[in-house]
Design an enzyme around this catalytic site. Structure first.
Site, mmCIF file in Angstrom:
data_model
loop_
_atom_site.group_PDB
_atom_site.id
_atom_site.type_symbol
_atom_site.label_atom_id
_atom_site.label_comp_id
_atom_site.label_asym_id
_atom_site.label_seq_id
_atom_site.Cartn_x
_atom_site.Cartn_y
_atom_site.Cartn_z
ATOM 1 N N GLY A 1 38.353 38.560 34.951
ATOM 2 C CA GLY A 1 37.947 39.973 34.925
ATOM 3 C C GLY A 1 37.166 40.313 33.676
ATOM 4 O O GLY A 1 37.709 40.261 32.568
ATOM 5 N N CYS B 1 43.115 40.494 48.357
ATOM 6 C CA CYS B 1 41.777 40.837 48.827
ATOM 7 C C CYS B 1 41.783 42.303 49.284
ATOM 8 O O CYS B 1 42.576 42.687 50.140
ATOM 9 C CB CYS B 1 41.331 39.944 49.978
ATOM 10 N N ASN C 1 45.873 33.937 47.617
ATOM 11 C CA ASN C 1 45.237 35.209 47.305
ATOM 12 C C ASN C 1 45.986 36.326 48.010
ATOM 13 O O ASN C 1 45.894 36.464 49.230
ATOM 14 C CB ASN C 1 43.766 35.150 47.738
ATOM 15 N N LYS D 1 36.246 29.286 47.638
ATOM 16 C CA LYS D 1 36.300 30.600 48.280
ATOM 17 C C LYS D 1 37.618 30.691 49.022
ATOM 18 O O LYS D 1 38.060 29.719 49.643
ATOM 19 C CB LYS D 1 35.133 30.745 49.265
ATOM 20 N N SER D 2 38.290 31.845 48.946
ATOM 21 C CA SER D 2 39.573 31.974 49.641
ATOM 22 C C SER D 2 39.383 31.665 51.120
ATOM 23 O O SER D 2 38.556 32.305 51.801
ATOM 24 C CB SER D 2 40.132 33.389 49.475
ATOM 25 N N GLY E 1 33.407 43.004 36.655
ATOM 26 C CA GLY E 1 32.496 43.050 35.517
ATOM 27 C C GLY E 1 33.048 43.845 34.347
ATOM 28 O O GLY E 1 34.263 44.066 34.234
HETATM 29 O O1 LIG Z 1 40.012 38.679 47.187
HETATM 30 C C1 LIG Z 1 38.834 39.079 47.251
HETATM 31 N N1 LIG Z 1 38.334 39.846 46.270
HETATM 32 C C2 LIG Z 1 37.099 40.380 46.322
HETATM 33 O O2 LIG Z 1 36.726 41.137 45.414
HETATM 34 N N2 LIG Z 1 36.296 40.085 47.396
HETATM 35 C C3 LIG Z 1 36.641 39.063 48.288
HETATM 36 C C4 LIG Z 1 36.125 39.321 49.690
HETATM 37 O O3 LIG Z 1 35.821 40.467 50.034
HETATM 38 O O4 LIG Z 1 36.066 38.318 50.444
HETATM 39 N N3 LIG Z 1 38.037 38.762 48.321
#
Ligand SMILES: O=C1NC(=O)NC(C(=O)O)N1
Length: 311
Positions: A249, A130, A127, A45-46, A221
């Site tokens: 994607g 977001c 990232n 997770k980022s 999706g």
């Molecule tokens: O980079 C992101 N992309 C997303 O679609 N959602 C997450 C998030 O909201 O944490 N972060």
């Protein structure tokens, strides 16, 4: 025999399939479950510098054609994910990609400095896309901001750095940003993050299906597969061959994986479909990709990677 091995910036994956950052990867348990599955690796997770609760709930909704999310970067914090990545590098498990999403340029650089000084030698994914932190723009839509972060990062960062990009919808944007990205020793580009700030409404309640930001959230999706494939193809056509590509994607079947690889992806990530099906999806996708390759007489990914024909 069909081989699914793929390498990215000198890191070898037994198969090209991983989770997309953010899906099934926020805790050590989830990360372990992806590593225990048929996936070729896992991305965390980022991470933000400090742990975050994220946005108010409901903040995720699966939909018939995909998903909408406005999680807001809920995560255990940088230290937790760096520790996990280092521990699993020692244990020589499948590769762990460490995803970072600083809330500021300073935070991005602080986390990269910590990685630079750490024992972690694997892939780092910055990232820049977001769409869901209220008040925060997507850095990657501001080309001057992208230039600033890469200029400053590569002053000191000598490890493997990839960036997570949002979808772009205009060829002039691919041309302009590729000219910038080609100046840096990037390990890879990951295309795409969710399609930012969509709105899904429940006509019965006359309300959005998620609560944060008035219902605006990232779309994933089947809705985004054509845009994802176009972004993978556009980057492959424009970036130096030394810069790898992760395709993300709209992946739900082995044929979707095949299409991302045909557009030039070295690895392929799964978000929405993993959220609904769980890590067992990786065995299904591996089986289905292998079947597609067998039908077409391909033995390795290199036999067809990036070989989309021009009509
Ligand atoms: O980079 C992101 N992309 C997303 O679609 N959602 C997450 C998030 O909201 O944490 N972060």
């Amino acid at each position: 025999p069909i081989k699914l091995t793929s390498s990215l910036a000198g890191v070898t994956f037994a198969n090209p399939l991983l989770n997309a950052a953010g899906v099934h990867c926020a805790t050590p348990t989830e990360l372990d479950e992806v590593l225990a599955s048929a996936a070729g690796g896992v991305v965390t997770k980022s991470a933000t510098l400090a742990p975050r609760d994220g946005n108010v709930r409901p903040r995720f909704q699966a939909l018939p054609l995909g998903s909408i999310n406005s999680m807001g970067l809920p995560n255990q914090g940088f230290d937790a994910y760096l520790a996990y990545a280092c521990a699993h590098q020692q244990a020589a498990t499948a590769p762990v990609i460490l995803s970072l999403a600083g809330l500021s340029l300073a935070d991005d650089l602080a986390m990269l400095r910590r990685v630079q000084e750490s024992d972690f030698t694997g892939l780092v994914e910055l990232n820049l896309s977001c769409p869901n932190v209220p008040g925060k723009p997507q850095v990657a839509y501001d080309f001057a901001a992208v230039t600033r972060v890469l200029d400053q990062a590569f002053q000191f960062f000598t490890k493997r750095l990839g960036i997570k990009l949002p979808p772009y919808l205009d060829l002039a944007q691919f041309d302009a940003l590729a000219a910038i990205l080609n100046r840096y020793p990037l390990a890879y580009v990951n295309a795409i993050n969710s399609l930012g700030n969509g709105l899904v409404i429940d006509p019965l309640t006359e309300r959005p299906v998620i609560r944060p930001k008035g219902g605006f959230g990232g779309i994933g999706g089947a809705y985004v597969k054509p845009t994802a494939l176009a972004n993978v193809r556009a980057w492959r056509q424009r970036l130096n061959p030394t810069i790898g590509i992760i395709g993300t994607g709209g992946v739900r079947t082995g044929t979707d994986v095949f299409e991302h690889l045909l557009c030039g992806a070295d690895l392929v990530q799964v978000g929405t479909a993993l959220a609904t099906e769980g890590p067992a999806i990786f065995a299904r996708l591996t089986r289905e990709l292998t079947a597609v390759m067998a039908t077409k007489g391909y033995q390795t990914l290199a036999d067809f990677r990036g070989k989309l024909q021009v009509r």
